[in-house]
Enzyme design. Structure first.
Site, PDB file in Angstrom:
ATOM      1  N   TYR A 178       0.858  -1.199   0.000  1.00  0.00           N
ATOM      2  CA  TYR A 178       0.000   0.000   0.000  1.00  0.00           C
ATOM      3  C   TYR A 178       0.883   1.234   0.000  1.00  0.00           C
ATOM      4  O   TYR A 178       1.869   1.296   0.738  1.00  0.00           O
ATOM      5  CB  TYR A 178      -0.917   0.024   1.224  1.00  0.00           C
ATOM      6  N   GLU A 209      -0.545   4.780  -0.488  1.00  0.00           N
ATOM      7  CA  GLU A 209      -1.361   5.983  -0.729  1.00  0.00           C
ATOM      8  C   GLU A 209      -0.511   7.237  -0.570  1.00  0.00           C
ATOM      9  O   GLU A 209       0.265   7.359   0.388  1.00  0.00           O
ATOM     10  CB  GLU A 209      -2.548   6.011   0.232  1.00  0.00           C
ATOM     11  N   ASP A 257      -7.385  12.815 -25.162  1.00  0.00           N
ATOM     12  CA  ASP A 257      -7.305  11.428 -24.695  1.00  0.00           C
ATOM     13  C   ASP A 257      -6.629  10.653 -25.830  1.00  0.00           C
ATOM     14  O   ASP A 257      -7.245  10.390 -26.865  1.00  0.00           O
ATOM     15  CB  ASP A 257      -8.727  10.923 -24.430  1.00  0.00           C
ATOM     16  N   THR A 282      -4.078   5.599 -21.883  1.00  0.00           N
ATOM     17  CA  THR A 282      -3.843   4.285 -21.294  1.00  0.00           C
ATOM     18  C   THR A 282      -2.411   3.899 -21.651  1.00  0.00           C
ATOM     19  O   THR A 282      -1.782   4.522 -22.510  1.00  0.00           O
ATOM     20  CB  THR A 282      -4.821   3.222 -21.840  1.00  0.00           C
ATOM     21  N   LYS A 324      -2.179   0.097 -24.950  1.00  0.00           N
ATOM     22  CA  LYS A 324      -2.604  -0.063 -26.357  1.00  0.00           C
ATOM     23  C   LYS A 324      -1.354   0.044 -27.244  1.00  0.00           C
ATOM     24  O   LYS A 324      -0.464  -0.795 -27.112  1.00  0.00           O
ATOM     25  CB  LYS A 324      -3.685   0.968 -26.677  1.00  0.00           C
ATOM     26  N   ARG A 378      -1.827  -2.940 -18.519  1.00  0.00           N
ATOM     27  CA  ARG A 378      -3.106  -2.225 -18.425  1.00  0.00           C
ATOM     28  C   ARG A 378      -2.954  -1.149 -17.369  1.00  0.00           C
ATOM     29  O   ARG A 378      -2.450  -1.416 -16.267  1.00  0.00           O
ATOM     30  CB  ARG A 378      -4.213  -3.190 -18.000  1.00  0.00           C
TER      31      ARG A 378
HETATM   32  N1  DSN Z   1     -12.144  -0.234 -24.836  1.00  0.00           N
HETATM   33  C1  DSN Z   1     -11.210   0.618 -25.520  1.00  0.00           C
HETATM   34  C2  DSN Z   1     -11.205   0.362 -26.974  1.00  0.00           C
HETATM   35  O1  DSN Z   1     -11.296  -0.798 -27.355  1.00  0.00           O
HETATM   36  O2  DSN Z   1     -11.089   1.266 -27.775  1.00  0.00           O
HETATM   37  C3  DSN Z   1     -11.410   2.030 -25.210  1.00  0.00           C
HETATM   38  O3  DSN Z   1     -11.420   2.206 -23.850  1.00  0.00           O
END
Ligand code: DSN
Length: 428
Positions: free
Chosen positions: A53, A55, A212, A238, A241, A247
């Site tokens: 932890y 925080e 984003d 994120t 990707k 993740r």
């Molecule tokens: N779920 C993602 C996507 O596949 O584009 C976006 O958050």
């Protein structure tokens, strides 16, 4: 204690994981938001950093905003190694994107976006984002999402003829509606986004600007997409990707907003940060700082363009007739099959895609008229333009077989996909 492996402790979960590894090895992952991080990233993710932890932050922020990097800002003891890792993650992320300030604690993209709204807005304030049905994201103000319930939302979309963003129309909407925040970024837009133009519009109407870049972060790092970081007040992404990490997510912002953003993440929205994920983010950022990452990013786009061209040669209609990035949106209406049935047929052939609405779709999100494809995962496996031609042929044959309800043909395609995939092992 606790020395037995997963195969001894839990055969059910062990076997499901082994099957998932086999599925991905033998098939082709074409969902544009998916990828394969390195073994090193997975090792950090499965490390003892999971257990702690922490925080707070690995620095102390005084009431006047001054940041002291040599003093911990944690609410729990025992964080000296956690602090090392989180500081490394922050420094690498700042270098990678040229950002003033980075918060690496967001659990994933949706929390990151909500945290930005929480930092900059009051509930009920007006926000402007891209409609999910035209390529945006749930958290950009969709009615079923927290963002659409807590804020007053105005949506922009794409032009009905060209399916492209029309910046003049977006500007007019912003001037009329005077939102407090303008969100750019998309999950199903196959063309480049002019983030500078979005930022100019936001500045002209007195709104905060936010991009984003979850889908295209790796392309931004690779120099094959404009970066919003020099312009925008805030940028979220994120990390799993095109960026090819674990993740998770992060928020980048201008120095003047750093304290507000950090406070919105913790204690505003989140509790203990997932330090195993932060360790894995740090590893992924190191990999992305290597020169080879730029080659990978360039190849993602080359592959997407080769796949798009080959699909069009096979009679597929693509939204905007091609792509500039990592993704392709296929309009299936001329093929006599819905997105849902196409997704199922391709799945049976070992090719994973997702059903997706196309702009101005008359179908539903559950049974839309399109499918969305992308090349990050196959590029990570080492495939290039010649494999994209083969993949387009598999897709075309699978769709024809599905329309003809020819299951034997689907099985034959699956074997062909498996053979192609076997030449590109994922984890060796
Ligand atoms: N779920 C993602 C996507 O596949 O584009 C976006 O958050």
């Amino acid at each position: 204690m606790f020395i037995d492996g997963l195969d001894i402790v839990d055969k059910d979960v062990h076997d499901a994981i082994a099957s998932e590894a086999r599925r991905t090895d033998e098939g082709l992952e074409l969902i544009p938001s998916e990828n394969f991080p390195s073994k090193a990233v997975l090792e950090a993710l499965g490390s003892v950093m999971n257990n702690k932890y922490a925080e707070g932050y690995p620095f102390f922020r005084k009431k006047d905003g001054t940041v002291l990097w040599n003093r911990t800002g944690r609410y729990y003891g025992g964080n000296r190694y956690i602090d090392i890792v989180e500081k490394i993650a922050i420094e690498r992320a700042k270098k990678l994107f040229g950002a003033d300030h980075v918060n690496v604690q967001p659990y994933s993209g949706s929390p990151a976006n909500i945290e930005v709204y929480f930092a900059l807005l009051e509930f009920g304030d007006k926000i402007m984002g891209m409609d999910l049905a035209q390529g945006g994201h749930l958290t950009h103000g969709h009615g079923v999402n927290f963002s659409g319930k807590a804020y007053n939302v105005v949506h922009y979309g794409v032009d009905k003829e060209t399916n492209l963003l029309d910046y003049d129309e977006i500007r007019k909407l912003a001037e009329r509606e005077k939102p407090k925040l303008i969100i750019s970024g998309a999950t199903a837009y196959p063309r480049k986004i002019d983030f500078k133009e979005f930022d100019d519009i936001a500045k002209d109407v007195g709104a905060y600007s936010m991009a984003d870049i979850a889908h295209i972060a790796g392309l931004v790092v690779g120099g094959v997409h404009m970066s919003p970081v020099p312009y925008m007040d805030v940028v979220t992404t994120t990390t799993h990707k095109t960026l090819r990490g674990p993740r998770g997510a992060m928020i980048m912002c201008k120095e003047g907003l750093a304290a507000k953003i950090d406070k919105a993440v913790f204690p505003g929205m989140q509790g203990g940060p997932h330090e195993h994920a932060i360790a894995a983010k740090a590893v992924a950022f190191k990999e992305a700082l290597e020169p080879g990452f730029k080659d990978y990013a360039r190849q993602i786009v080359k592959n997407a363009q080769a796949l798009a061209d080959a699909l069009m040669e096979n009679g597929f209609k693509l939204v905007t007739d091609g792509t500039d990035n990592h993704l392709i949106l296929v309009d299936l209406r001329n093929k006599g099959i819905t997105g849902k049935d196409a997704e199922a047929a391709l799945d049976a052939s070992g090719i994973t895609v997702n059903k997706n609405t196309i702009p101005y779709d008359t179908g539903t999100p559950w049974n839309p008229s399109g499918i969305r494809l992308g090349t990050p995962a196959v590029t990570t496996r080492g495939m290039n333009e010649s494999e994209m031609k083969e993949i387009a042929s598999f897709i075309s044959r699978a769709i024809d077989a599905a329309v003809a309800k020819d299951e034997a043909a689907l099985e034959k395609i699956r074997l062909g996909v498996k053979e192609l995939a076997s030449n590109f092992p994922i984890y060796g």
